[in-house]
Each structure stands twice: as structure tokens, then as C-alpha cells.
Design a protein around this motif. Structure first.
Motif, PDB file in Angstrom:
ATOM      1  N   LYS A  10       0.818  -1.216   0.000  1.00  0.00           N
ATOM      2  CA  LYS A  10       0.000   0.000   0.000  1.00  0.00           C
ATOM      3  C   LYS A  10       0.859   1.277   0.000  1.00  0.00           C
ATOM      4  O   LYS A  10       2.066   1.217   0.274  1.00  0.00           O
ATOM      5  N   HIS A  53     -16.655  -2.682   1.045  1.00  0.00           N
ATOM      6  CA  HIS A  53     -16.576  -1.882   2.278  1.00  0.00           C
ATOM      7  C   HIS A  53     -17.395  -0.590   2.201  1.00  0.00           C
ATOM      8  O   HIS A  53     -17.416   0.187   3.164  1.00  0.00           O
ATOM      9  N   PHE A  58     -15.082   3.496   8.066  1.00  0.00           N
ATOM     10  CA  PHE A  58     -13.700   3.772   7.675  1.00  0.00           C
ATOM     11  C   PHE A  58     -13.530   3.958   6.164  1.00  0.00           C
ATOM     12  O   PHE A  58     -12.425   4.213   5.693  1.00  0.00           O
ATOM     13  N   LEU A  62     -10.225   5.168   3.982  1.00  0.00           N
ATOM     14  CA  LEU A  62      -9.567   4.108   3.214  1.00  0.00           C
ATOM     15  C   LEU A  62      -9.334   4.561   1.767  1.00  0.00           C
ATOM     16  O   LEU A  62      -8.226   4.421   1.231  1.00  0.00           O
ATOM     17  N   THR A  92      -5.676  -7.261  10.354  1.00  0.00           N
ATOM     18  CA  THR A  92      -5.870  -5.903   9.825  1.00  0.00           C
ATOM     19  C   THR A  92      -5.262  -4.863  10.761  1.00  0.00           C
ATOM     20  O   THR A  92      -4.545  -3.967  10.338  1.00  0.00           O
ATOM     21  N   ARG A 103       2.574  -6.674   8.839  1.00  0.00           N
ATOM     22  CA  ARG A 103       1.830  -5.496   9.331  1.00  0.00           C
ATOM     23  C   ARG A 103       2.395  -4.983  10.657  1.00  0.00           C
ATOM     24  O   ARG A 103       2.378  -3.782  10.915  1.00  0.00           O
ATOM     25  N   ILE A 110      -4.578   1.208  11.817  1.00  0.00           N
ATOM     26  CA  ILE A 110      -5.473   0.195  11.239  1.00  0.00           C
ATOM     27  C   ILE A 110      -5.735   0.466   9.751  1.00  0.00           C
ATOM     28  O   ILE A 110      -5.926  -0.451   8.972  1.00  0.00           O
ATOM     29  N   THR A 111      -5.725   1.725   9.338  1.00  0.00           N
ATOM     30  CA  THR A 111      -5.905   2.045   7.910  1.00  0.00           C
ATOM     31  C   THR A 111      -4.571   1.942   7.166  1.00  0.00           C
ATOM     32  O   THR A 111      -4.473   1.264   6.138  1.00  0.00           O
ATOM     33  N   ASN A 113      -1.985   0.172   7.014  1.00  0.00           N
ATOM     34  CA  ASN A 113      -1.514  -1.121   7.532  1.00  0.00           C
ATOM     35  C   ASN A 113      -0.610  -1.869   6.549  1.00  0.00           C
ATOM     36  O   ASN A 113      -0.579  -3.094   6.531  1.00  0.00           O
ATOM     37  N   HIS A 116      -2.096  -5.503   1.724  1.00  0.00           N
ATOM     38  CA  HIS A 116      -3.420  -6.135   1.619  1.00  0.00           C
ATOM     39  C   HIS A 116      -3.246  -7.531   1.042  1.00  0.00           C
ATOM     40  O   HIS A 116      -2.394  -7.743   0.182  1.00  0.00           O
TER      41      HIS A 116
HETATM   42  P1  CMP Z   1      -7.519  -4.463   4.075  1.00  0.00           P
HETATM   43  O1  CMP Z   1      -7.978  -5.622   4.896  1.00  0.00           O
HETATM   44  O2  CMP Z   1      -6.409  -4.622   3.165  1.00  0.00           O
HETATM   45  O3  CMP Z   1      -8.793  -3.889   3.286  1.00  0.00           O
HETATM   46  C1  CMP Z   1      -9.723  -3.046   3.942  1.00  0.00           C
HETATM   47  C2  CMP Z   1      -8.974  -1.936   4.585  1.00  0.00           C
HETATM   48  O4  CMP Z   1      -9.721  -0.953   5.267  1.00  0.00           O
HETATM   49  C3  CMP Z   1      -8.068  -2.502   5.669  1.00  0.00           C
HETATM   50  O5  CMP Z   1      -7.069  -3.288   5.079  1.00  0.00           O
HETATM   51  C4  CMP Z   1      -7.593  -1.230   6.322  1.00  0.00           C
HETATM   52  O6  CMP Z   1      -6.593  -0.588   5.530  1.00  0.00           O
HETATM   53  C5  CMP Z   1      -8.857  -0.347   6.240  1.00  0.00           C
HETATM   54  N1  CMP Z   1      -9.541  -0.239   7.540  1.00  0.00           N
HETATM   55  C6  CMP Z   1      -9.578   0.873   8.279  1.00  0.00           C
HETATM   56  N2  CMP Z   1     -10.293   0.680   9.390  1.00  0.00           N
HETATM   57  C7  CMP Z   1     -10.722  -0.585   9.383  1.00  0.00           C
HETATM   58  C8  CMP Z   1     -11.510  -1.369  10.277  1.00  0.00           C
HETATM   59  N3  CMP Z   1     -12.010  -0.865  11.401  1.00  0.00           N
HETATM   60  N4  CMP Z   1     -11.745  -2.650   9.936  1.00  0.00           N
HETATM   61  C9  CMP Z   1     -11.253  -3.175   8.777  1.00  0.00           C
HETATM   62  N5  CMP Z   1     -10.494  -2.461   7.887  1.00  0.00           N
HETATM   63  C10 CMP Z   1     -10.233  -1.177   8.183  1.00  0.00           C
END
Ligand code: CMP
Length: 139
Positions: A10, A53, A58, A62, A92, A103, A110-111, A113, A116
Motif C-alpha cells: 500500500k 466496504h 472507515f 480508506l 488488519t 503489518r 489500522i488504515t 496497515n 493487503h
Molecule cells: P484491508 O484488509 O487490506 O482492506 C480493507 C482496509 O480498510 C483494511 O485493510 C484497512 O486498511 C482499512 N480499515 C480501516 N479501518 C478498518 C476497520 N475498522 N476494519 C477493517 N479495515 C479497516
């Protein structure tokens, strides 16, 4: 088709020059890079890629993050790639993940991260074809 998965490095990782270090970990775990490209997601592509999503709290953050810089996209192959890759990258939320996961090492929030990985064979197929529409899956 659990032996193929989509793996993204990312924008937080590409801007910090972590591409090589992350790919080294991937190759050391036995994944073969079948396709690779670097590109910057535009709003249209990001909306399509993350459509599952849409509506979540979020989502806007994102999309803003994923369109903020370059992403390296790869198709990875190995036996049981989807499950094995998820072990290597961790959860995540990087806080919750084991110390040796990608990660935990490279994630910031969390965003933001770092990476993916697809979470199921159905999603892997869809995600791979969104980035590499010409990709041929072999049994
Ligand atoms: P990824 O699983 O690659 O794809 C969805 C993305 O949304 C996740 O990684 C994070 O980058 C972002 N994200 C931010 N907040 C959240 C959350 N609370 N739960 C899940 N994904 C989140």
C-alpha cells in the motif's frame, strides 16, 4: 483456487521505500510472484476495488489513503497461498498481530496497515481480475 492470491503493497509502504524488504519476506516464505505492477489508484478504481466496504465508517479514509500514492500489486502463487499469506501479513489491526508479521513490522495504523491480501478464493479471483484482467489461472 486457494493457491493464488492478490497482494498489495500500500501507499504508506511504497512512500517509505519498503517495497524490496516486503517482497523479500514474501519470497522467503515460498510465494512465487506471477504478476506485478506499480500504479496509483484513482477514485474510480479504488471505489470498485473496495466496493464490499462501501458504507462502512472507515470507507472514506480508506479511499483517501489508497489514492494518496503508489501501490504495488502482485499475484502470488504457492500451495494454500490465501491462508499462508494471511499468516505472514497478520491481522488488519497491526497492534493485534504477532511480532514477526509484515503489518506489525511495517504498519502504522489500522488504515495505514502496509499491505493487503485477499481473504477467500472468491475474493482472490475477483481482486486479481480487477487489477490483472488478462490473468490466466492454472489448476
Ligand atoms: P484491508 O484488509 O487490506 O482492506 C480493507 C482496509 O480498510 C483494511 O485493510 C484497512 O486498511 C482499512 N480499515 C480501516 N479501518 C478498518 C476497520 N475498522 N476494519 C477493517 N479495515 C479497516
Amino acid at each position: 483456487m486457494e493457491d493464488y492470491t492478490l497482494f498489495l503493497i500500500k501507499p504508506d509502504s511504497t512512500v517509505k521505500n519498503h517495497i524490496g524488504a516486503i517482497l523479500k519476506i514474501i519470497e522467503e516464505h515460498g510465494f512465487v510472484i506471477k504478476e506485478m505492477k506499480m500504479f496509483r489508484m484513482d477514485r474510480k478504481f479504488a471505489d470498485r476495488f473496495y466496493e464490499i466496504h462501501k458504507g462502512k465508517d472507515f470507507y472514506d479514509n480508506l479511499i483517501k489513503f489508497m489514492t494518496s500514492g503508489r501501490t504495488v500489486a502482485t499475484v502470488l502463487y504457492r500451495k494454500n497461498a490465501i491462508n499462508e499469506l494471511r499468516k505472514v501479513i497478520g491481522k488488519t489491526d497491526y497492534h493485534e498481530t504477532k511480532p514477526e508479521t509484515i503489518r506489525r513490522i511495517y504498519g502504522e495504523t489500522i488504515t495505514r496497515n502496509a499491505v493487503h491480501a485477499s481473504d477467500s478464493p472468491e475474493n482472490a479471483k475477483e481482486e486479481i481480475l480487477k487489477v490483472f484482467p488478462y490473468f490466466k489461472f492454472k489448476e
